[in-house]
Every structure is written in C-alpha cells, then in structure tokens.
Design an enzyme around this catalytic site. Structure first.
Site, PDB file in Angstrom:
ATOM      1  N   ASP A 112      35.036  44.431  46.644  1.00 37.13           N
ATOM      2  CA  ASP A 112      34.876  43.848  45.212  1.00 37.13           C
ATOM      3  C   ASP A 112      35.841  42.601  44.881  1.00 37.13           C
ATOM      4  OD1 ASP A 112      36.981  45.377  44.684  1.00 37.13           O
ATOM      5  OD2 ASP A 112      36.008  46.540  43.076  1.00 37.13           O
ATOM      6  N   SER A 113      36.853  42.570  45.742  1.00 36.26           N
ATOM      7  CA  SER A 113      37.769  41.271  45.785  1.00 36.26           C
ATOM      8  C   SER A 113      36.901  40.158  45.881  1.00 36.26           C
ATOM      9  CB  SER A 113      38.761  41.691  46.789  1.00 36.26           C
ATOM     10  OG  SER A 113      38.211  41.714  48.003  1.00 36.26           O
ATOM     11  N   ASP A 160      31.880  48.060  48.966  1.00 38.56           N
ATOM     12  CA  ASP A 160      32.556  48.524  47.971  1.00 38.56           C
ATOM     13  C   ASP A 160      31.513  48.806  46.999  1.00 38.56           C
ATOM     14  OD1 ASP A 160      35.067  49.174  47.179  1.00 38.56           O
ATOM     15  OD2 ASP A 160      35.841  46.997  47.079  1.00 38.56           O
ATOM     16  N   GLU A 202      46.956  51.550  47.843  1.00 38.56           N
ATOM     17  CA  GLU A 202      47.247  50.385  47.499  1.00 38.56           C
ATOM     18  C   GLU A 202      48.399  50.201  46.496  1.00 38.56           C
ATOM     19  OE1 GLU A 202      45.459  46.170  45.509  1.00 38.56           O
ATOM     20  OE2 GLU A 202      44.279  47.828  46.106  1.00 38.56           O
ATOM     21  N   LYS A 257      32.815  52.368  49.882  1.00 36.73           N
ATOM     22  CA  LYS A 257      34.186  52.595  49.199  1.00 36.73           C
ATOM     23  C   LYS A 257      33.969  52.706  47.840  1.00 36.73           C
ATOM     24  CE  LYS A 257      37.503  49.502  48.938  1.00 36.73           C
ATOM     25  NZ  LYS A 257      37.816  49.832  47.500  1.00 36.73           N
ATOM     26  N   GLU A 294      36.825  53.826  44.339  1.00 40.06           N
ATOM     27  CA  GLU A 294      38.023  53.930  44.041  1.00 40.06           C
ATOM     28  C   GLU A 294      38.332  55.336  43.218  1.00 40.06           C
ATOM     29  OE1 GLU A 294      39.150  49.316  43.161  1.00 40.06           O
ATOM     30  OE2 GLU A 294      39.280  50.443  41.493  1.00 40.06           O
TER      31      GLU A 294
END
Length: 286
Positions: A65-66, A104, A203, A134, A136
């Site tokens: 999602d970057s 993501d 991270e 992925k 978070e």
C-alpha cells in the site's frame, strides 16, 4: 545415473540466485529460514517494473500500500483502496514468472474482523492471483491471520511501525524503544507466528530488538529499518532506485539515481523535438 552434488542442490533451492523456474511458495520461504539464507524483497506496482525485478532474481515482490505515497500521489497509505490494490496486484502477477507476489490488505479492509479480512484477501487471491497477502498489526490482528491461514491463504504479518496507523502515531516514530514497548513488540511478533503467519515484517525497530525477535521466532523476519540481523530485507523500490523526490528515510540505501536519469532523458527528447533533430530520417517512413 547423473550425480548432483549437495552444493548444486542448495544453489537450485536458493531464493535469490536459484535456478528453479516455478513460482516460489511459502514452503520455500520456510526452508530458507532453516538454511539461514538471507533474501531480498522489493515492492512492485506494475507489470513492467515487476518483470525487471523478477528477471533480476528478486524472490518476493510486495504489492504494498506504499503505492499510495510513491505511485498514486496520496500523502500516506491510508487512502489506498481494495480496487487499487487488486488492479495493481494483478499487473504484477502478470509481469512475473518466479517471484512470490504478496498483496497488501489496505487500511479499512480487515480491521472490522476476520470475516471482512477473509472476504478481501480472497478477492486478491482469486481476482489478482497473488500467492499471499500482508496485513498490519500483532495481537490485534491475530484472529484475522488465523482465519485466513485456516482458509488456505498464506499471510505475511507486519509489526513495529505500521504505516496505516500514521494518524494515531502522529508520524513515523521508531517502535519498541523502552522495556514495555519492547515486550509488546515481542508479544506481537509471537502472536502473529502462533496465528500462522509465514513471515513477519519488522519496520522501524531498534536493531538489537529486531535481532532478539529474529532469534525468538521460527518464521522469517523481514527488516525495513530494523538492522542487519533479520532474515530478509525489504525496500520500497522507488526509494531503492533513486526515484523518490526529496529526502528518503535513514534506513534507505539508493542503488541508482533513476529520477535524475529519467529527467535527463526527457529533457534530451524535448530539446531534440524543439530543435528539429527528432525525428530524423532514420525515424521516418516513406
């Protein structure tokens, strides 16, 4: 009978530099941890760039999602939608043959609970063809991870700094400093492992803490701003290749200056057009 020596077998199995042509799977990732093999991961958001990284031997590509920051023009990852992730994940899958493609789950696509997470993860697997997803969060996301894994969807977890929580953090601070914060990060990492995650991104975590987490887990750790002891390292490709404008995070090493090179090429083209040098006779039809 052809004899294959052990060193050759190891070379064939290597994530980076391996000679196999099939898609890399989570079983290959687990085997690399057992061999203590370090490996690279990059982000990718389109078929052409993904094909370059795939041909370069990068074993895992994250459709992160970057993309919000470096591809779609958003100020953070928060506005990224499932439609955007699905579209670009499918492009990356089409552009690759060997890499494990991880999609993501964007902000708001799994926070409601396991059922919502399963619905959106299933979409990425069915529509985009990703090999894993992925998401978070540590302990707070364990139930989502557990249901996804039970349903046959491999999950890469992400703890430490979780960029989707930028509004709660008020920025992008290093995570896990201090005894209480360090113990919480350890609990988060073990919770995602226990829930069935096949790997976990760490991270912006102090190097010593990341090393402790890596020693404590049997699944691979993937560092980004988390020191050298992690099993793997990931960078946003636009940071790695010098495409990002302005300052980049301290942990970034730039391996090229593509922004400058691309700008130089655009200016050279423009000057040729304005000056009449392009198109020349060799570029014309008769």
């Amino acid at each position: 009978m052809t004899h294959v020596n052990p060193a050759q077998k190891q070379s064939e199995k290597a994530l980076y530099g391996g000679t196999g042509s099939r898609r890399i799977t989570v079983r290959d990732i687990a085997a690399a941890k057992e061999r203590a093999e370090k490996w690279p991961m990059l982000t990718a958001y389109d078929a052409m760039t993904a094909s370059v990284f795939d041909q370069a031997g990068i074993p895992v590509l994250l459709v992160g999602d970057s993309m919000g920051n470096c591809h779609l023009g958003y100020e953070s990852t928060v506005p990224v939608t499932m439609d955007e992730i699905a579209l670009l994940s499918a492009a990356v899958v089409r552009g690759t043959r060997r890499a494990l493609v991880v999609g993501d789950l964007p902000f708001g696509s799994y926070q409601e609970g396991p059922v919502q997470a399963l619905r959106n993860a299933t979409r990425l697997v069915k529509e985009a063809g990703v090999g894993a997803v992925k998401l978070e969060g540590g302990e707070r996301s364990a139930h989502q991870i557990e249901l996804l894994v039970q349903s046959g969807i491999p999950v890469m977890a992400h703890v430490g700094l979780t960029p989707q929580s930028v509004n709660a953090y008020g920025g992008y601070p290093v995570q896990g400093r201090g005894e209480e914060a360090a113990q919480q990060l350890l609990r988060d990492a073990k919770a995602v492992q226990d829930a069935g995650a096949f790997a976990v991104v760490l991270e912006l975590v102090p190097a010593e803490l990341a090393a402790e987490v890596t020693r404590s887990l049997h699944i691979p750790t993937i560092g980004i701003g988390a020191g050298s002891a992690c099993d793997a390292q990931v960078l946003v490709w636009t940071d790695m290749a010098g495409m990002t404008d302005g300052r980049v995070p301290r942990f970034v090493k730039q391996y090229a200056q593509l922004r400058q090179g691309l700008g130089d090429a655009a200016r050279a083209f423009a000057e040729d057009v304005v000056g009449g040098a392009y198109p020349a006779e060799e570029h014309s039809f008769h």
